[in-house]
Scaffold this active site. Structure first.
Site, PDB file in Angstrom:
ATOM      1  N   SER A 147     -10.370  -4.370   1.701  1.00 50.74           N
ATOM      2  CA  SER A 147     -11.256  -3.354   1.155  1.00 50.74           C
ATOM      3  C   SER A 147     -11.489  -3.693  -0.298  1.00 50.74           C
ATOM      4  O   SER A 147     -10.721  -4.446  -0.912  1.00 50.74           O
ATOM      5  CB  SER A 147     -10.592  -1.971   1.270  1.00 50.74           C
ATOM      6  OG  SER A 147     -11.227  -1.015   0.449  1.00 50.74           O
ATOM      7  N   TYR A 160      -3.102   3.718   0.496  1.00 50.50           N
ATOM      8  CA  TYR A 160      -4.177   2.825   0.947  1.00 50.50           C
ATOM      9  C   TYR A 160      -4.362   1.660  -0.023  1.00 50.50           C
ATOM     10  O   TYR A 160      -4.447   0.496   0.388  1.00 50.50           O
ATOM     11  CB  TYR A 160      -5.465   3.636   1.069  1.00 50.50           C
ATOM     12  CG  TYR A 160      -6.610   2.927   1.753  1.00 50.50           C
ATOM     13  CD1 TYR A 160      -6.756   2.997   3.133  1.00 50.50           C
ATOM     14  CD2 TYR A 160      -7.553   2.209   1.026  1.00 50.50           C
ATOM     15  CE1 TYR A 160      -7.821   2.364   3.773  1.00 50.50           C
ATOM     16  CE2 TYR A 160      -8.604   1.570   1.657  1.00 50.50           C
ATOM     17  CZ  TYR A 160      -8.744   1.652   3.029  1.00 50.50           C
ATOM     18  OH  TYR A 160      -9.788   1.019   3.647  1.00 50.50           O
TER      19      TYR A 160
END
Length: 265
Positions: A147, A160
């Protein structure tokens, strides 16, 4: 904000005929797009997810493609099962992910542990399970769905961000070790993609900040991007397919960023 881009069909050139692929998180937006892209290129794809109904729907969508799709229900919190599931895979796409948006001082420790287990420890075990077969064949492709948060941090996403930063490092290590054996390892690092996970993030951010969903997109999620829209799952799948294809053998240890210009700042 610009209108969503219309998805384009994947090329049907079967350059992965004879290859076996494993995709985790296969029932979700990016995962299902990756499964269909790989099967469209001729691969025999093991589609893994906890969502058995989603896997059944995906196998129906894949009918008629040059490759095959086999549903493989899998809970990545069972790390031994994850490692076993990767045995015999020529291509491994570590895609599964979970998210929770909370301030650090309020972040539940058990949730932090779960995120790191699913998004970092499970990919390690999957890679560990896949490498012996890849090394024996002298060919392998590992693609880790990272990401932009593997390259940049954002507040309220401690688990995350930590997991994705760790995944970037794990991917580079696999690249260095795999190179003498014909195995590449890369990350694909998108910005915000139109998936159920992102839709949930929008809802969480709206609640945390007391603003509307549209304001979350414009003022928070897309504030740093030059291209003012969410990415589409098929755009991410196209990058994954490239990294698994015949012209990417010299690409390893890299992070292919699809972030609409976010990290260009």
């Amino acid at each position: 904000m610009t209108a969503p881009r219309n998805p384009e069909p994947h090329p049907a050139e079967p350059f992965l005929t004879g290859r076996t692929a494993l995709v985790t998180g296969a029932a979700g937006g990016i995962g299902s797009a990756c499964v269909l892209a790989l099967a469209g290129a001729g691969a025999a794809v093991r589609a893994s997810d906890r969502d058995t109904a989603g896997l059944d729907a995906l196998t129906e969508r894949a009918r008629g493609l040059p490759g095959t799709v086999l549903a493989r229900p899998l809970d990545l919190r069972d790390l031994d099962a994850a490692e076993a599931a990767a045995a015999g895979a020529d291509i491994l796409v570590n895609n599964a992910g979970v998210q929770l948006v909370r301030p650090l001082h309020e972040f539940p420790p058990d949730a932090f542990h779960t995120v790191l287990t699913v998004m970092l420890e499970a990919p390690f075990r999957l890679i560990r399970g896949a490498l012996p077969h890849m090394y024996a064949r002298g060919w392998g492709r590992i693609v880790n769905l990272s990401s932009v948060h593997g390259l940049r941090a954002s507040p309220f996403k401690a688990a995350y961000v930590a997991a994705k930063h760790g995944l970037e490092g794990l991917s580079k290590t696999a690249a260095l070790e795999g190179a003498p054996h014909g195995v590449t390892s890369n990350c694909v690092s998108p910005g915000y993609v139109r998936t159920p996970l992102v839709e949930q993030q929008v809802a969480d951010q709206a609640e945390a900040h007391g603003i509307s969903h549209e304001e979350v997109l414009e003022e928070i999620m897309l504030r740093e991007t030059a291209v003012k829209r969410l990415a589409e799952p098929d755009e991410v799948a196209a990058a994954v397919l490239y990294l698994c294809g015949p012209r990417s053998g010299f690409v390893t240890g890299s992070s292919l960023t699809l972030d609409g210009g976010w990290t260009a700042h």
